[in-house]
Scaffold this active site. Structure first.
Site, PDB file in Angstrom:
ATOM      1  CG  HIS A 121      37.076  -0.991  10.672  1.00 21.29           C
ATOM      2  ND1 HIS A 121      36.550  -1.057  10.650  1.00 21.29           N
ATOM      3  CD2 HIS A 121      38.143  -0.206   9.481  1.00 21.29           C
ATOM      4  CE1 HIS A 121      36.383  -1.037   9.199  1.00 21.29           C
ATOM      5  NE2 HIS A 121      36.811  -0.261   8.874  1.00 21.29           N
ATOM      6  CD  GLU A 168      40.437   3.166   4.184  1.00 20.24           C
ATOM      7  OE1 GLU A 168      41.505   3.316   3.365  1.00 20.24           O
ATOM      8  OE2 GLU A 168      39.837   2.156   3.590  1.00 20.24           O
TER       9      GLU A 168
END
Length: 220
Positions: A11, A89
């Site tokens: 990202h 994550e």
């Protein structure tokens, strides 16, 4: 089964990346630089074949994936970007939301074990229970492989997080989980893998030529 091409993208930048504050499962948005990076990544991939786009369900990855999808002319992939929480994550429990310096001060023993790559060492719980690195690896690598196996012969763009990219890199090169992370994991980087017979192989790593100025790896 035909091999699958996987484009794994980290990202774009968030304010917490920039200040070295640990995010984990906390849902932080892209900052202005991250939005610029997402658009630049989308432009860099606009001429490439991409059949399926999948992202973590955390907004920093999801919004980066949406930027990539908006550049696709046919088919209209922007309408069908899929979200997968297995691509999130790592959950860092009580470390989340803290600066690295604050973690070291508040949890010196746990911080030391983390930095020493003790892959089964527990972390303190916070709003959520933390994952060990082994648990995290065992979550994300099978998820990446499953997406690839579901789309043989196609090209997938998977948009996720620094830790997810690290796990994929280790899986592809057969690196022990205990070894130091001596390779960059940069915001909005393009990383290419090939899945053949259930095994990940690395094609290229850390493409950031489309990004200016410098991009961040907050662990460096």
């Amino acid at each position: 089964m035909s091999p699958t091409n996987i484009i794994l993208i980290r990202h774009g930048e968030t304010a917490w990346n920039a200040e070295r504050r640990l995010q984990g499962h906390i849902d932080i948005a892209l900052n202005a630089e991250g939005l610029r990076q997402a658009a630049a990544t989308a432009d860099a991939l606009a001429g490439e074949r991409i059949d399926v786009i999948v992202s973590s369900d955390l907004q920093r990855a999801a919004h980066t994936a949406d930027a990539v999808a908006r550049t696709r002319s046919v088919p209209p992939l922007h309408a069908t970007v899929q979200r997968d929480p297995l691509l999130r994550e790592r959950c860092f429990g009580g470390f989340e939301g803290l600066l690295y310096a604050e973690i070291e001060q508040r949890f010196p023993a746990e911080f030391a074990a983390w930095q020493a790559r003790e892959i089964d060492a527990p972390m303190p719980s916070g709003a959520r229970a933390a994952e060990t690195f082994r648990q995290f690896y065992q979550r994300v690598v099978p998820a990446i492989i499953a997406w690839g196996q579901a789309h043989p012969g196609r090209t997938l763009a998977l948009v996720a997080h620094g830790g997810v990219l690290e796990c994929a890199y280790r899986a592809a090169l057969g690196l022990s989980l205990e070894t130091p992370r001596d390779f960059p994991v940069l915001n909005a980087s393009i990383n290419r893998f090939r899945l053949d017979d259930g095994k990940l192989g690395l094609v290229s790593w850390g493409e950031v030529g489309h990004l200016h100025p410098k991009v961040l790896d907050e662990l460096s």
